[in-house]
Design a protein around this motif. Sequence first.
Motif, PDB file in Angstrom:
ATOM      1  N   PRO A 181      55.713  46.459  42.860  1.00 46.36           N
ATOM      2  CA  PRO A 181      56.690  46.110  41.818  1.00 46.36           C
ATOM      3  C   PRO A 181      56.427  44.701  41.282  1.00 46.36           C
ATOM      4  O   PRO A 181      56.160  43.777  42.051  1.00 46.36           O
ATOM      5  N   GLY A 182      56.456  44.567  39.978  1.00 45.38           N
ATOM      6  CA  GLY A 182      56.265  43.244  39.358  1.00 45.38           C
ATOM      7  C   GLY A 182      54.820  42.911  39.068  1.00 45.38           C
ATOM      8  O   GLY A 182      54.539  41.990  38.308  1.00 45.38           O
ATOM      9  N   GLU A 183      53.874  43.652  39.682  1.00 46.04           N
ATOM     10  CA  GLU A 183      52.453  43.365  39.445  1.00 46.04           C
ATOM     11  C   GLU A 183      51.948  44.193  38.260  1.00 46.04           C
ATOM     12  O   GLU A 183      52.462  45.276  37.979  1.00 46.04           O
ATOM     13  N   THR A 184      50.931  43.718  37.581  1.00 50.63           N
ATOM     14  CA  THR A 184      50.366  44.473  36.452  1.00 50.63           C
ATOM     15  C   THR A 184      48.867  44.738  36.623  1.00 50.63           C
ATOM     16  O   THR A 184      48.297  45.509  35.852  1.00 50.63           O
ATOM     17  N   ILE A 185      48.224  44.096  37.597  1.00 48.42           N
ATOM     18  CA  ILE A 185      46.763  44.206  37.726  1.00 48.42           C
ATOM     19  C   ILE A 185      46.397  44.865  39.051  1.00 48.42           C
ATOM     20  O   ILE A 185      46.949  44.509  40.101  1.00 48.42           O
ATOM     21  N   ARG A 186      45.465  45.811  38.999  1.00 42.38           N
ATOM     22  CA  ARG A 186      44.961  46.436  40.227  1.00 42.38           C
ATOM     23  C   ARG A 186      43.439  46.484  40.181  1.00 42.38           C
ATOM     24  O   ARG A 186      42.863  46.916  39.176  1.00 42.38           O
ATOM     25  N   ALA A 187      42.799  46.007  41.240  1.00 41.11           N
ATOM     26  CA  ALA A 187      41.332  46.074  41.296  1.00 41.11           C
ATOM     27  C   ALA A 187      40.928  47.486  41.649  1.00 41.11           C
ATOM     28  O   ALA A 187      41.445  48.059  42.605  1.00 41.11           O
ATOM     29  N   PHE A 188      40.042  48.102  40.848  1.00 41.49           N
ATOM     30  CA  PHE A 188      39.566  49.444  41.219  1.00 41.49           C
ATOM     31  C   PHE A 188      38.136  49.409  41.737  1.00 41.49           C
ATOM     32  O   PHE A 188      37.658  50.388  42.283  1.00 41.49           O
ATOM     33  N   HIS A 189      37.456  48.274  41.564  1.00 44.14           N
ATOM     34  CA  HIS A 189      36.117  48.157  42.145  1.00 44.14           C
ATOM     35  C   HIS A 189      35.797  46.682  42.374  1.00 44.14           C
ATOM     36  O   HIS A 189      35.978  45.857  41.478  1.00 44.14           O
ATOM     37  N   VAL A 190      35.308  46.388  43.581  1.00 45.00           N
ATOM     38  CA  VAL A 190      34.864  45.020  43.870  1.00 45.00           C
ATOM     39  C   VAL A 190      33.581  45.129  44.675  1.00 45.00           C
ATOM     40  O   VAL A 190      33.557  45.742  45.738  1.00 45.00           O
ATOM     41  N   SER A 191      32.489  44.594  44.146  1.00 45.80           N
ATOM     42  CA  SER A 191      31.232  44.570  44.902  1.00 45.80           C
ATOM     43  C   SER A 191      30.499  43.279  44.545  1.00 45.80           C
ATOM     44  O   SER A 191      31.037  42.426  43.833  1.00 45.80           O
ATOM     45  N   GLU A 192      29.266  43.147  45.018  1.00 42.81           N
ATOM     46  CA  GLU A 192      28.512  41.912  44.789  1.00 42.81           C
ATOM     47  C   GLU A 192      28.203  41.683  43.310  1.00 42.81           C
ATOM     48  O   GLU A 192      28.096  40.552  42.847  1.00 42.81           O
ATOM     49  N   THR A 193      28.048  42.788  42.579  1.00 41.58           N
ATOM     50  CA  THR A 193      27.575  42.659  41.194  1.00 41.58           C
ATOM     51  C   THR A 193      28.539  43.238  40.156  1.00 41.58           C
ATOM     52  O   THR A 193      28.265  43.168  38.956  1.00 41.58           O
ATOM     53  N   ARG A 194      29.626  43.834  40.632  1.00 38.32           N
ATOM     54  CA  ARG A 194      30.506  44.518  39.685  1.00 38.32           C
ATOM     55  C   ARG A 194      31.966  44.380  40.099  1.00 38.32           C
ATOM     56  O   ARG A 194      32.275  44.499  41.296  1.00 38.32           O
ATOM     57  N   TRP A 195      32.825  44.140  39.115  1.00 38.41           N
ATOM     58  CA  TRP A 195      34.252  44.024  39.378  1.00 38.41           C
ATOM     59  C   TRP A 195      34.987  44.818  38.307  1.00 38.41           C
ATOM     60  O   TRP A 195      34.636  44.753  37.132  1.00 38.41           O
ATOM     61  N   GLY A 196      35.986  45.565  38.744  1.00 35.37           N
ATOM     62  CA  GLY A 196      36.783  46.330  37.786  1.00 35.37           C
ATOM     63  C   GLY A 196      38.268  46.102  38.034  1.00 35.37           C
ATOM     64  O   GLY A 196      38.734  46.195  39.177  1.00 35.37           O
TER      65      GLY A 196
END
Length: 248
Positions: free
Chosen positions: A156-171
Amino acid sequence: MDDDDGYFDERVAARYDESGEIAEMFDPAAVDPVVDLLVELAGSGRALELGIGTGRIALPLAQRGVPVYGIELSQAMLARLRAKPGGEDISVTIGDFATATVDGTFSVAYLVFNTILNLTTQAEQVACFRNVAVHLEPGGCFVIEVGVPELQRLPPGETIRAFHVSETRWGLDEYDVARQGLTSHHFELVDGRVERSSIPFRYAWPSELDLMAQLAGMRLRERWSGWKREPFTSDSRKHVSVWEKPAA
Ligand SMILES: C[S@@+](CC[C@H](N)C(=O)[O-])C[C@H]1O[C@@H](n2cnc3c(N)ncnc32)[C@H](O)[C@@H]1O
């Protein structure tokens, strides 16, 4: 963003088949179950792919003997399809799949890989269902593959969610809950530089898509959580839904 090609412009198209998580979607393990189901639904009729892209599904489906037609906004994506073996043989209409028309009728129309969400208003999504219904023969069906909105994962209250985190890529997915808006931000390290792209979507619940189908004169035939007809449950993160146009 290129004005004519939408978000899948030359820069995106040039790397589409190899980039990030999309590369995995080209594996036979991902493609074959999609094609198997579409072959079955097409029967002896024709198939229409909305947002045909570079032919990830259309080409193997055509190789299985189904006459495949496409609608696609991006000339850059279409150029990649045309460059592949068999790509010249698939008839593609350049236009918006919410409104563009193709001659003849189809036993199956399909819209995979979350692409219904590329239409960013409810009105456009409804128009898409109506456009499909016009193109289906009586008894024909419309198949959508799309994620279930991941709001249960957003505190609740958040708007951002990481769907991918790696050494070379972030989503990062950025939600605008009041408008059912979702912008996916992609960052990738390419040749020592970070490239960024952001694509807007409108998320929709399965029940809302059912209502859109109803508005277009179709009804739900099946809903699974995957292409191998896995059951759809409260924990499913995506659905493969099949709506049918009633037989005359
Ligand atoms: C995520 S890609 C999927 C491509 C292909 N169906 C696949 O599974 O690999 C979405 C495709 O839909 C196209 N697209 C997005 N919105 C569209 C629209 N309103 N009308 C036509 N094509 C559209 C994009 O240009 C892109 O080629």
